[in-house]
Design an enzyme around this catalytic site. Structure first.
Site, PDB file in Angstrom:
ATOM      1  N   CYS A 100      32.803   2.717  12.437  1.00 34.92           N
ATOM      2  CA  CYS A 100      32.472   4.037  12.995  1.00 34.92           C
ATOM      3  C   CYS A 100      30.946   4.200  13.135  1.00 34.92           C
ATOM      4  O   CYS A 100      30.300   3.388  13.805  1.00 34.92           O
ATOM      5  CB  CYS A 100      33.106   5.122  12.142  1.00 34.92           C
ATOM      6  SG  CYS A 100      33.117   6.730  12.947  1.00 34.92           S
ATOM      7  N   GLU A 101      30.354   5.201  12.502  1.00 36.68           N
ATOM      8  CA  GLU A 101      28.906   5.377  12.612  1.00 36.68           C
ATOM      9  C   GLU A 101      28.186   4.138  12.069  1.00 36.68           C
ATOM     10  O   GLU A 101      27.127   3.748  12.574  1.00 36.68           O
ATOM     11  CB  GLU A 101      28.463   6.627  11.840  1.00 36.68           C
ATOM     12  CG  GLU A 101      27.019   7.003  12.102  1.00 36.68           C
ATOM     13  CD  GLU A 101      26.527   8.142  11.204  1.00 36.68           C
ATOM     14  OE1 GLU A 101      27.158   8.406  10.159  1.00 36.68           O
ATOM     15  OE2 GLU A 101      25.509   8.764  11.539  1.00 36.68           O
TER      16      GLU A 101
END
Lengths: 368, 285
Positions: A150-151
């Site tokens: 994700c991030e």
């Protein structure tokens, strides 16, 4: 009430009886369940490096080494890495360790107001860089495998563009790349709502919010996530809990997920400004305009092998946002692995367990 | 309507009456007994009653003129009708402090600033104003959310009455239909420009209120020798900058150490100076 409701009285009685039975059983289970029964991130590991709140862990091996070069797992600042090690039978970490991978993970800790000034530059070109240098030193290597989630996928992607000599291969999972890819699509209603929300704010709104709170509150992000699935969020502790409370295994899975969700840290303020303004609003990563530590993040410099894994029903990171990577990276060794399920489901659902870990290890072995 | 011209009207009324009073005194006329306690009225009871009646008449006339000036609703213009309508608009009732009270606060908080006068009062009034704005924005947001729930109920009723739809054979099927219907309605609402704007406005006004609260708290802290949030942020920023510089120096030092020393022409590596050695050890430690 109407002609459409045709509940047979006998069936209604049976349904009520079943409801009462499940409720009684569930309440009894909940009554005997203690917090110690709901453990997450239990795979054995030890701290090997620390800088400020960032801690680097090294997992204990579980099988004969099959992949020579170590893999560093990097989660983002929205949520915690424990999602990849939720429970014994649903753990990416255990899956990879069991297949002979030498595994490290970065834990960013729980940022407080004192961390409000930390930028993405500090996380990517500072802490992450230090962790990678530490592993390289320990193993006398120039480069290691990176696995971003994700991030954290964005962190590893930016790092790979800034320090390609330190990255042997790059695996991205459920990673946003084109932050405007949610527009002009016929995706389901709940897909990409976070993109829409971020764009609805003005840059000044974001600055003032960070000024008032110091950081981007984890609770606010939880609220934004719950907006994407409004009714299941509202009925989670009635209908959702009822659906699993009759089965001890399902109930414990539910509670482990709750434990992970409750542990949502605040996102350091300055880094949150960059995340929301530079990426979600201005889409600077694919435009080649993102700068970190005074250097432009040029995705064309990502020439190492890249494995891009995305969830086909990801409502948080629309698949198109991840798939956009193909046209921006400079590598010729680019592979996509679409998986069934949603954003978190890729890591915790029974369906994807066999595919995710095995898929990554197979791909790594071929490039080790 | 300009309710804020009212103070000017009151001033005019008060001045006129004062002028009349002083004029009366100067001309040797009798003041009202309640104005000169302990003194007996000089005129007859009839004169006194007449004076009081005249005074009351003038008062009523002045107040009527003032009310017309400050409350044009009574004069029958379009603007007045809309003001009257506002009184019966439920949307206005639900907004805390909407309208005149807000304007009064605005006038007070945006008036001239004095260096040492009413600083804390101004902060408190401003917080009050922002709280009202926040309450208004929350009400506007809730109105949009409520409308979506109403739409969901309507759609659910329509779905229940749809003769072409399959029958619902259990309570669970009934519940699932409601959940699916309401979920779709709320998602449509969450994606609408109207909702996003209301949410943005509400978030912003809540933020501004919180920042104003901080200003008040900081005024209290300053009075009682307690460090303020702003000061703490400044200190933390300084620490952050120092840490960053330290990391950069460490990295620079490690980079120098890691770099192979230039080989002299003779092929011999020069012995490092003792001072440089000590420094490298300190930076790299």
């Amino acid at each position: 009430m109407t002609g459409r409701v045709q509940v047979d009285p006998q069936r209604a009685f049976a349904e009520i009886a079943e409801f009462n039975r499940t409720l009684a059983q569930g309440l009894s289970l909940l009554d005997k369940t203690r917090d110690r029964d709901v453990q997450i991130a239990t795979t054995p590991k030890r701290e090997v490096f620390r800088q400020d709140k960032t801690v680097l862990y090294h997992y204990e091996p579980m099988a004969k080494r099959e992949v020579k070069v170590p893999v560093l797992v990097v989660y983002g600042l929205i949520g915690r890495y424990t999602m990849a090690d939720l429970q014994e039978d649903r753990s990416l970490m255990r899956n990879m360790l069991g297949q002979g991978v030498d595994l490290y993970v970065v834990d960013w800790g729980s940022p407080t107001r004192t961390d409000r000034w930390l930028t993405l530059d500090d996380y990517i070109d500072g802490y992450l860089h230090e962790c990678i240098l530490h592993i390289c030193r320990e193993h006398k290597l120039d480069a290691i495998h990176l696995l971003g989630i994700c991030e954290g996928g964005v962190f590893t992607l930016c790092y790979a563009a800034l320090h390609p000599e330190r990255v042997k291969s790059l695996t991205l999972t459920i990673t946003p790349v084109d932050f405007h890819a949610d527009q002009n699509t016929s995706a389901p209603l709940h897909h990409g709502l976070i993109n829409l929300w971020a764009r609805s704010l003005s840059p000044e709104d974001i600055d003032r919010m960070i000024e008032a709170n110091g950081n981007l509150p984890g609770d606010l992000m939880s609220f934004v996530f719950s907006m994407m699935t409004p009714l299941s969020s509202l009925t989670k502790y009635s209908v959702g809990l009822f659906d699993v409370m009759g089965d001890e295994k399902k109930l414990l899975n539910f509670l482990r997920m709750e434990k992970w969700l409750a542990d949502r840290p605040d996102h350091p303020g300055e880094a949150a400004k960059q995340w929301l303004k530079d990426l979600y609003q201005d889409n600077k990563l694919v435009a080649g305009k993102l700068e970190l530590s005074g250097r432009r993040v040029d995705l064309g410099r990502v020439r190492m092998p890249v494995l891009n894994i995305f969830a086909q029903d990801d409502h948080i990171i629309p698949p198109k946002s991840s798939q956009a990577l193909r046209q921006h990276v400079g590598t010729k060794d680019y592979t996509e692995l679409p998986l069934p399920g949603g954003h978190v489901g890729v890591f915790v659902s029974g369906k994807s367990q066999g595919i995710l870990g095995a898929g990554i290890v197979k791909w790594l072995k071929a490039r080790d | 309507m300009n309710w804020f011209d009212a103070p000017a009207g009151w001033l005019k009324y008060w001045t006129e009456n004062q002028t009349s009073l002083f004029q009366a005194l100067a001309e040797g006329k009798t003041a009202a007994p309640w104005m000169t306690p302990g003194e007996a009225p000089t005129g007859s009871l009839e004169d006194w009653t007449r004076q009081m009646s005249e005074f009351s008449r003038r008062s009523v006339e002045s107040w009527t003129a003032l009310a017309k000036q400050g409350w044009p609703m009574l004069t029958g213009s379009d603007a007045d009708r809309s003001s009257l309508q506002q009184l019966f608009d439920p949307a206005v009732w639900s907004r805390t402090g909407a309208g005149r009270f807000d304007l009064a606060l605005e006038r007070l908080t945006e008036g001239p600033t004095y260096a040492t006068l009413w600083d804390l009062d101004r902060k408190l009034l401003n917080a009050q104003k922002l709280w009202l704005k926040r309450s208004e924005d929350i009400a506007a947001y809730q109105a949009i959310v409520q409308a979506a729930w109403r739409r969901a109920i309507q759609r659910f009723v329509d779905a229940l009455n749809d003769p072409k739809a399959p029958p619902l054979n259990s309570g669970r099927e009934f519940l699932d239909l409601w959940i699916a219907t309401a979920n779709a309605c709320l998602l449509e609402m969450h994606r609408s420009d109207e909702f996003l704007e209301a949410q943005r406005t509400m978030t912003r006004s809540a933020t501004e209120y919180r920042l104003q609260e901080r200003e008040i708290a900081e005024a209290f802290c300053a009075m009682h020798h307690i460090p303020t949030r702003t000061e703490m942020d400044e200190v933390q920023h300084a620490v952050y900058e120092l840490r960053r510089e330290l990391r950069a120096l460490q990295r620079k030092g490690e980079g120098k150490l890691a770099k192979p020393a230039p080989t002299p022409r003779s092929g011999k590596r020069p012995a490092p100076k003792a001072k440089a050695k000590r420094k490298a050890k300190r930076v790299g430690s």
